[in-house]
Design an enzyme around this catalytic site. Structure first.
Site, PDB file in Angstrom:
ATOM      1  N   ARG A   1      41.425  -0.165  68.462  1.00 36.77           N
ATOM      2  CA  ARG A   1      42.382   0.627  67.321  1.00 36.77           C
ATOM      3  C   ARG A   1      42.283   2.176  68.092  1.00 36.77           C
ATOM      4  NH1 ARG A   1      41.608   0.329  61.864  1.00 36.77           N
ATOM      5  NH2 ARG A   1      40.615  -1.937  61.484  1.00 36.77           N
TER       6      ARG A   1
ATOM      7  N   GLU B   1      48.261  -5.665  55.428  1.00 41.53           N
ATOM      8  CA  GLU B   1      48.213  -6.284  54.056  1.00 41.53           C
ATOM      9  C   GLU B   1      48.815  -5.494  53.238  1.00 41.53           C
ATOM     10  OE1 GLU B   1      44.124  -6.211  52.761  1.00 41.53           O
ATOM     11  OE2 GLU B   1      44.137  -7.449  51.219  1.00 41.53           O
TER      12      GLU B   1
ATOM     13  N   LYS C   1      41.693   3.326  56.090  1.00 42.80           N
ATOM     14  CA  LYS C   1      42.386   3.158  54.746  1.00 42.80           C
ATOM     15  C   LYS C   1      41.388   3.510  53.714  1.00 42.80           C
ATOM     16  CE  LYS C   1      45.324  -0.692  55.000  1.00 42.80           C
ATOM     17  NZ  LYS C   1      45.266  -2.320  54.695  1.00 42.80           N
TER      18      LYS C   1
END
Length: 562
Positions: free
Chosen positions: A268, A42, A278
């Site tokens: 992850r 994104e 993030k």
RNA sequence: UACCCCGUGGUGUAAUUGGCAACACAUCUGGUUUUGGUCCAGACGUUUCAGGUUCAAGUCCUGGCGGGGUAACCA
């Protein structure tokens, strides 16, 4: 093709990860002919090490199976996304060594198709327009132990929903007042299946489509559909999307598409002493706790690149940690070691002294200089040599001399002997101190016979070899020694994670002296400073004096014992 | 107290899908070495627990324990 394959030429049977097992099965069963993956960032932030793993998985698998991997920006939320991230992300992906060729996509490229898919769902009675408010909808969704309640609008005729959906697009409604929902099951054990929102109204400008749209598909409405439109065979994502897979499949099954893509989730990356979220990286940058997105202490790809990590080392690191569904944490050591492995082969060696101690070599005349030939890289036979000038006054590392040295200390001590790297053996004859008792200078003599690595018959072998620079011929530099940003292994688990910031994560050394050849190095060039570690010339600092960042230290058995 | 996923040496992974538990890194010991680097050799050490199926279970089934995720009109 030869029909008599020899044993040695047969491909070695490498162990496969669980995704490869699944892909092999899909290939064998004819579910797909080519492996086609995608990397779907994104554009609302910069890429970090966690993304590097995802990149290596999706692009790596595609390469391995001679398939394709697309780069797709998942830009369905205009209020958060910006163009500036799009370019930075592409640069980072390329830097890591991956190529999407002509397959650069944006979810927003498919808005018209997605709109059509939504209409298709409405027609089939699988979606309806609902004007329940956010609050009421949340209340009706129920909870883990509480089944949801059907919306009063759930059985609205398809035609009416179709009409309302058209008016949503036309901008007739306020943001938040009306949504399109899937019609699934308000009692479903998976809360995501309780009539999830498919389209919502937003009145912010989109970074690519501007004001063309005021309705935007949600992640679930967009992701699998874009996968299908791009003919993705395997949509690989992280574990937190596991609960979305039933919805992914539900939607894909109800759309007029030929080869449905398949979602597979893997864990992850977590790294000790590091944060890979993030949100928290944003806090570090915006809170001024680091210098910016490319701060070399950050696990952002920009930060790693600036610090001197090579794409090869990052890819090797990702290969080493593997791909599984286990939520595990990799040791920071592994990342560092991947860089060492890469740079040991490639980095030219140089000498530099961080904390200089003056040494006068009594046996060399003032103004005289003796040329020492230094090997540029012992791991590279073609690396060549360079000349170092040994002069009367040199500088050695302060911690390479100890007055009261323990038995196993191989370096210099009073009356002791040590070899200068690429130079002769030195004997310490005198220790000069200032009033406070601090050692300020050593007076030594050198032995002519010991140049070129030679030793003298009958003398005890010198074990210690120390680095040095000429006091006159060396140049000043600033060196940054970097430590982990956080003091605990798992800062993310701390309530006060900002309180765990390591105050010594960057030590600026302004006393460093380096061999003169380093003045001519260019920004981004990497070196091994012998015995000190791998360094890179910082591209983002002023060049006078030059600034070198230590990427990682060398392994050090001595200090580990101490 | 709902649902989903996961538990293999210290760490990260593998085990031809039910057939002698292996690899890398770390650790320890020795060797080579003009970087206490590199390299080489050796050693140590592993299936979360309890049942069940089976000639045979790390692998299949049931349950426990432990870890992670999920209740945004974010992705």
């Amino acid at each position: 093709m030869s029909e008599t394959p020899e044993k040695e030429t047969e491909a070695p049977r490498v162990s496969r990860n669980f995704i490869e097992v699944e892909i092999d099965r899909d290939l064998a069963q004819g579910r797909t002919k080519v492996v086609h993956t995608r990397f779907p960032p994104e554009p609302n932030g910069y890429l970090h090490l966690g993304h590097a793993k995802a990149l290596c998985v999706s692009f790596g698998l595609a390469r391995q199976y001679e398939g394709l991997c697309n780069l797709r920006f998942d830009d369905t939320n205009p209020s958060k996304e910006e163009d500036r991230y799009v370019n930075a992300i592409q640069k980072d992906v390329r830097w890591l060594g991956f190529d999407w060729q002509d397959r650069l996509y944006f979810a927003s490229d498919f808005f018209e198709e997605l709109y059509g898919f939504a209409q298709h769902l409405i027609e089939g009675g699988h979606a309806y327009v609902d004007d329940l408010g956010v609050e009421e909808m949340r209340a009706q969704r129920g909870g883990p132990n509480l089944v949801g309640t059907n919306s009063p609008n759930r059985d609205r005729p398809n035609q009416e929903s179709m009409d309302l959906f058209g008016r949503m697009r036309a901008g007739e409604f306020e943001p938040g007042s009306v949504v399109l929902r899937a019609k699934i099951d308000m009692a479903h054990a998976n809360l995501l299946m309780r009539d999830p929102v498919l389209y919502r109204i937003q009145d912010s400008a989109h970074h690519r489509t501007g004001r063309d749209w005021c309705i935007y598909p949600t992640y679930d409405m967009a992701h699998g559909q874009c996968d299908a439109l791009e003919e993705i065979s395997h949509s690989l994502c992280s574990l937190e999307f596991e609960n979305h897979r039933p919805l992914y499949d539900w939607l894909v099954e109800r759309l007029p598409i030929q080869n449905p893509p398949r979602q597979i989730e893997f864990s992850r990356l977590s790294l000790t002493y590091t944060l890979l979220s993030k949100r928290r990286l944003v806090e570090l940058v915006e809170g001024g706790h680091v210098d910016g997105w490319d701060d070399p202490r950050l696990p952002t790809l920009q930060g790693l690149r600036r610090r001197g990590y090579t794409p090869e080392s990052v890819r090797n690191f990702c290969a080493r940690i593997g791909v599984t569904k286990v939520s595990s944490t990799a040791e920071l050591f592994w990342l560092e070691d991947a860089l060492r492995e890469d740079q040991n082969r490639r980095a030219p060696r140089r000498l530099g002294v961080l904390d200089p101690l003056k040494v006068t070599i009594r046996t060399i005349d003032e103004g005289q200089s003796v040329v020492c030939q230094a090997v540029n890289n012992p791991e590279d036979a073609d690396g060549g040599t360079r000349d170092l000038e040994l002069t009367r006054r040199i500088l050695i590392e302060r911690n390479d001399f100890l007055e009261d040295a323990p038995r196993k200390f191989f370096r210099l001590r009073p009356e002791g002997r040590v070899r200068l790297r690429y130079g002769p053996i030195l004997t310490c004859e005198e220790v000069i101190k200032d009033e406070s008792g601090q050692v300020v200078e050593l007076v030594c003599s050198h032995d002519e016979r010991t140049f070129g690595g030679a030793s003298v018959e009958g003398q005890k072998r010198v074990k210690g070899i120390i680095h040095w620079v000429s006091a006159d011929k060396s140049v000043a530099a600033e060196v940054h020694l970097l430590e982990p940003l956080f003091m605990s292994e798992n800062p993310g688990a701390l309530e006060d994670w900002l309180g765990d910031l390591n105050p010594d994560s960057r030590r600026v050394i302004s006393t460093a002296r380096l061999e003169a050849s380093l003045l001519a190095s260019s920004p981004g060039e990497t070196f091994q400073f012998e015995r000190l570690g791998y360094f890179t010339r910082d591209a983002s600092s002023p060049s006078d004096p030059p600034v070198f960042l230590r990427t990682v230290t060398l392994r050090d058995r001595w200090s580990k014992k101490g």
